[in-house]
Motif scaffolding. Structure first.
Motif, PDB file in Angstrom:
ATOM      1  N   LEU A  40       0.832  -1.202   0.000  1.00 13.97           N
ATOM      2  CA  LEU A  40       0.000   0.000   0.000  1.00 13.97           C
ATOM      3  C   LEU A  40       0.867   1.253   0.000  1.00 13.97           C
ATOM      4  N   HIS A  41       1.923   1.268  -0.816  1.00 14.29           N
ATOM      5  CA  HIS A  41       2.824   2.425  -0.807  1.00 14.29           C
ATOM      6  C   HIS A  41       3.104   2.912  -2.221  1.00 14.29           C
ATOM      7  N   GLY A  42       3.395   4.219  -2.313  1.00 11.99           N
ATOM      8  CA  GLY A  42       3.755   4.801  -3.600  1.00 11.99           C
ATOM      9  C   GLY A  42       5.247   5.044  -3.726  1.00 11.99           C
ATOM     10  N   GLN A  43       5.882   5.439  -2.608  1.00 11.45           N
ATOM     11  CA  GLN A  43       7.306   5.736  -2.632  1.00 11.45           C
ATOM     12  C   GLN A  43       8.122   4.520  -2.213  1.00 11.45           C
ATOM     13  N   GLY A  44       9.433   4.635  -2.401  1.00  5.69           N
ATOM     14  CA  GLY A  44      10.308   3.534  -2.020  1.00  5.69           C
ATOM     15  C   GLY A  44      11.756   3.970  -2.015  1.00  5.69           C
ATOM     16  N   ILE A  45      12.618   3.104  -1.555  1.00  3.66           N
ATOM     17  CA  ILE A  45      14.036   3.441  -1.433  1.00  3.66           C
ATOM     18  C   ILE A  45      14.684   3.610  -2.800  1.00  3.66           C
ATOM     19  N   LYS A  46      15.393   4.719  -2.948  1.00  2.88           N
ATOM     20  CA  LYS A  46      16.207   4.977  -4.135  1.00  2.88           C
ATOM     21  C   LYS A  46      17.656   4.583  -3.842  1.00  2.88           C
ATOM     22  N   GLU A  47      18.272   5.282  -2.899  1.00  4.55           N
ATOM     23  CA  GLU A  47      19.607   4.933  -2.427  1.00  4.55           C
ATOM     24  C   GLU A  47      19.523   4.623  -0.940  1.00  4.55           C
ATOM     25  N   PRO A  48      19.987   3.456  -0.518  1.00  5.69           N
ATOM     26  CA  PRO A  48      19.970   3.169   0.915  1.00  5.69           C
ATOM     27  C   PRO A  48      21.016   3.988   1.653  1.00  5.69           C
ATOM     28  N   GLY A  49      20.717   4.356   2.890  1.00  5.57           N
ATOM     29  CA  GLY A  49      21.700   5.031   3.722  1.00  5.57           C
ATOM     30  C   GLY A  49      22.920   4.146   3.923  1.00  5.57           C
ATOM     31  N   PRO A  50      24.064   4.753   4.274  1.00  6.12           N
ATOM     32  CA  PRO A  50      25.314   3.995   4.396  1.00  6.12           C
ATOM     33  C   PRO A  50      25.250   2.784   5.318  1.00  6.12           C
ATOM     34  N   ARG A  51      24.407   2.839   6.357  1.00  3.56           N
ATOM     35  CA  ARG A  51      24.317   1.709   7.292  1.00  3.56           C
ATOM     36  C   ARG A  51      23.044   0.882   7.092  1.00  3.56           C
ATOM     37  N   ILE A  52      22.272   1.205   6.069  1.00  3.93           N
ATOM     38  CA  ILE A  52      21.033   0.480   5.830  1.00  3.93           C
ATOM     39  C   ILE A  52      21.315  -0.811   5.069  1.00  3.93           C
ATOM     40  N   VAL A  53      20.887  -1.930   5.650  1.00 10.73           N
ATOM     41  CA  VAL A  53      21.002  -3.230   4.989  1.00 10.73           C
ATOM     42  C   VAL A  53      19.646  -3.584   4.393  1.00 10.73           C
ATOM     43  N   ILE A  54      19.588  -3.733   3.072  1.00 13.38           N
ATOM     44  CA  ILE A  54      18.360  -4.188   2.420  1.00 13.38           C
ATOM     45  C   ILE A  54      18.350  -5.706   2.488  1.00 13.38           C
ATOM     46  N   ASP A  55      17.449  -6.240   3.302  1.00 15.96           N
ATOM     47  CA  ASP A  55      17.445  -7.669   3.626  1.00 15.96           C
ATOM     48  C   ASP A  55      16.298  -8.406   2.957  1.00 15.96           C
ATOM     49  N   GLY A  56      15.461  -7.678   2.194  1.00 14.81           N
ATOM     50  CA  GLY A  56      14.347  -8.309   1.503  1.00 14.81           C
ATOM     51  C   GLY A  56      13.875  -7.468   0.343  1.00 14.81           C
ATOM     52  N   HIS A  57      13.517  -8.127  -0.767  1.00 13.70           N
ATOM     53  CA  HIS A  57      13.053  -7.442  -1.976  1.00 13.70           C
ATOM     54  C   HIS A  57      11.767  -8.077  -2.485  1.00 13.70           C
ATOM     55  N   ALA A  58      10.918  -7.253  -3.125  1.00 10.18           N
ATOM     56  CA  ALA A  58       9.825  -7.782  -3.934  1.00 10.18           C
ATOM     57  C   ALA A  58      10.421  -8.346  -5.225  1.00 10.18           C
ATOM     58  N   ASP A  59       9.620  -9.104  -5.967  1.00  9.14           N
ATOM     59  CA  ASP A  59      10.125  -9.724  -7.187  1.00  9.14           C
ATOM     60  C   ASP A  59      10.537  -8.703  -8.242  1.00  9.14           C
ATOM     61  N   ASP A  60      10.009  -7.474  -8.162  1.00 11.81           N
ATOM     62  CA  ASP A  60      10.392  -6.444  -9.136  1.00 11.81           C
ATOM     63  C   ASP A  60      11.623  -5.657  -8.701  1.00 11.81           C
ATOM     64  N   GLY A  61      12.259  -6.074  -7.601  1.00 12.11           N
ATOM     65  CA  GLY A  61      13.471  -5.429  -7.130  1.00 12.11           C
ATOM     66  C   GLY A  61      13.271  -4.351  -6.095  1.00 12.11           C
ATOM     67  N   THR A  62      12.026  -4.033  -5.760  1.00  8.79           N
ATOM     68  CA  THR A  62      11.758  -2.986  -4.774  1.00  8.79           C
ATOM     69  C   THR A  62      12.180  -3.444  -3.376  1.00  8.79           C
ATOM     70  N   PRO A  63      13.009  -2.647  -2.666  1.00  6.74           N
ATOM     71  CA  PRO A  63      13.378  -2.998  -1.288  1.00  6.74           C
ATOM     72  C   PRO A  63      12.149  -3.042  -0.386  1.00  6.74           C
ATOM     73  N   GLU A  64      12.047  -4.094   0.417  1.00  8.78           N
ATOM     74  CA  GLU A  64      10.865  -4.300   1.258  1.00  8.78           C
ATOM     75  C   GLU A  64      11.194  -4.544   2.726  1.00  8.78           C
ATOM     76  N   ALA A  65      12.447  -4.859   3.054  1.00  4.20           N
ATOM     77  CA  ALA A  65      12.815  -5.157   4.442  1.00  4.20           C
ATOM     78  C   ALA A  65      14.229  -4.658   4.690  1.00  4.20           C
ATOM     79  N   ILE A  66      14.412  -3.865   5.753  1.00  3.39           N
ATOM     80  CA  ILE A  66      15.722  -3.281   6.047  1.00  3.39           C
ATOM     81  C   ILE A  66      15.998  -3.332   7.542  1.00  3.39           C
ATOM     82  N   TYR A  67      17.272  -3.131   7.889  1.00  7.35           N
ATOM     83  CA  TYR A  67      17.670  -2.875   9.266  1.00  7.35           C
ATOM     84  C   TYR A  67      18.946  -2.050   9.236  1.00  7.35           C
ATOM     85  N   VAL A  68      19.350  -1.531  10.391  1.00  8.45           N
ATOM     86  CA  VAL A  68      20.528  -0.674  10.487  1.00  8.45           C
ATOM     87  C   VAL A  68      21.725  -1.523  10.904  1.00  8.45           C
TER      88      VAL A  68
END
Length: 258
Positions: A180-208
Motif C-alpha cells: 500500500l505504498h507509492g514511494q520507495g528506497i532509491k539509495e539506501p543510507g550507508p548503514r542500511i542493509v536491504i534484507d528483503g526485496h519484492a520480485d520487481d526489485g523494490t526494497p521491502e525489508a531493512i535494518y541498520v
C-alpha cells in the motif's frame, strides 16, 4: 508488572475536513497490545508538543507507522515536486532524529511503510517519489476501491537474504505480503542493509547495520491482522521481546545530543 511502553508515532489529520487531530490507526494499537504485549501510547508527533529527549525517557520502544503524508524530500537533499504528494514536516522533525537517537542508544523501533522510509532517510538514504513509474516495477499502491480486506489483500512476495536477520525472525526466506505504498528506497543510507526485496526489485525489508537494538523496518503493513497473520505475528513478537529487554535493563545509557 506494568507493560513496557511503545510510542506509536502518529500523523496529523483533519477530522471531518475541519478539526485537526493527531491520530494513529487502531490496528497499530491492536498489534502492539495483543501481539507485542506492550502498552500502546499514541505520540502527537510535533516538536511543539514533545521532544525526542522526552520520548526516549517515557517510551521503551517506538512503532513508526504508515501514513498518507510522505517524508519531505528536502530531508534527503531534493526539491519537492507534485509527485512527492502530501507532507507532514512536524512528524519529520520528530521521527527522523528519533530514529538516529534510538540507533545511538540501542533503543528498539519498528518501522512500517512511511516508517520504513523514515529509517532510510534518517540514516542518510533517499527515496523515489513514485515506484510505479520506474521501468519494470509493479504498482505497489493501495487499490483505490474495495473493502478493507481487499485493500490489505496479500499481493506480492518478498524474498529475504538466506541466513539474514529477517530470515531468522521469520523462519523462512520467502513470504507473501500486502502492498500500500507509492514511494520507495532509491539509495539506501550507508548503514542500511536491504534484507528483503519484492520480485520487481523494490526494497521491502531493512535494518541498520551495527545497531545494538532492534531496528527492523518493512515496506508493507504487518499491523493488518497481526494476531493471525503468519508473516505479521513473528515481527511484532520479536519487536515486543526487544522492547521488554530494553525495559528490563537496570541502567539505561545517558542521553546524547541529537
Amino acid at each position: 508488572m506494568a507493560r513496557p511502553v511503545v510510542g506509536i508515532i502518529g500523523n496529523s489529520y483533519l477530522l471531518n475536513d475541519q478539526y485537526p487531530v493527531h491520530a494513529g490507526g487502531q490496528m497499530n494499537s491492536d498489534a502492539v497490545a495483543d501481539v507485542s504485549g506492550c502498552l500502546p501510547l499514541i505520540i502527537p508527533s510535533d516538536p511543539r508538543h514533545v521532544s525526542v529527549e522526552e520520548l526516549l525517557e517515557v517510551c521503551d520502544g517506538f512503532l513508526l507507522t504508515g501514513g498518507r503524508p510522505n517524508v519531505h524530500p528536502e530531508e534527503y537533499g531534493e526539491a519537492a515536486t507534485e509527485a512527492h504528494g502530501e507532507f507532514d514536516r512536524a512528524r519529520d522533525a520528530i521521527a527522523l532524529p528519533l530514529v538516529r537517537a534510538c540507533v545511538e542508544r540501542g533503543q528498539p523501533f519498528f518501522g512500517v511503510c512511511r516508517g520504513f522510509q523514515e529509517v532510510n532517510v534518517a540514516m542518510g538514504g533517499t527515496l523515489y517519489p513514485e515506484i510505479r513509474e520506474l521501468p519494470g516495477r509493479m504498482n505497489h499502491r493501495m487499490p483505490p476501491d474495495g473493502t478493507m480486506e481487499e485493500k490489505f489483500e496479500l499481493r506480492h512476495d518478498v524474498t529475504f537474504t538466506e541466513g539474514g536477520l529477517f530470515h531468522n525472525v521469520m523462519g523462512k526466506s520467502r513470504v507473501r505480503t500486502n502492498t500500500l505504498h507509492g514511494q520507495g528506497i532509491k539509495e539506501p543510507g550507508p548503514r542500511i542493509v536491504i534484507d528483503g526485496h519484492a520480485d520487481d526489485g523494490t526494497p521491502e525489508a531493512i535494518y541498520v547495520q551495527g545497531a545494538a537494538g532492534f531496528t527492523l523496518a518493512v515496506q508493507w503493513h504487518p499491523e493488518w491482522n497481526a494476531a493471525d497473520d503468519a508473516v505479521s505475528r513473528p515481527l511484532f513478537t520479536a519487536f515486543g521481546d526487544a522492547v521488554r529487554d530494553w525495559s528490563a535493563r537496570a541502567a539505561r545509557p545517558a542521553l546524547k545530543a541529537v
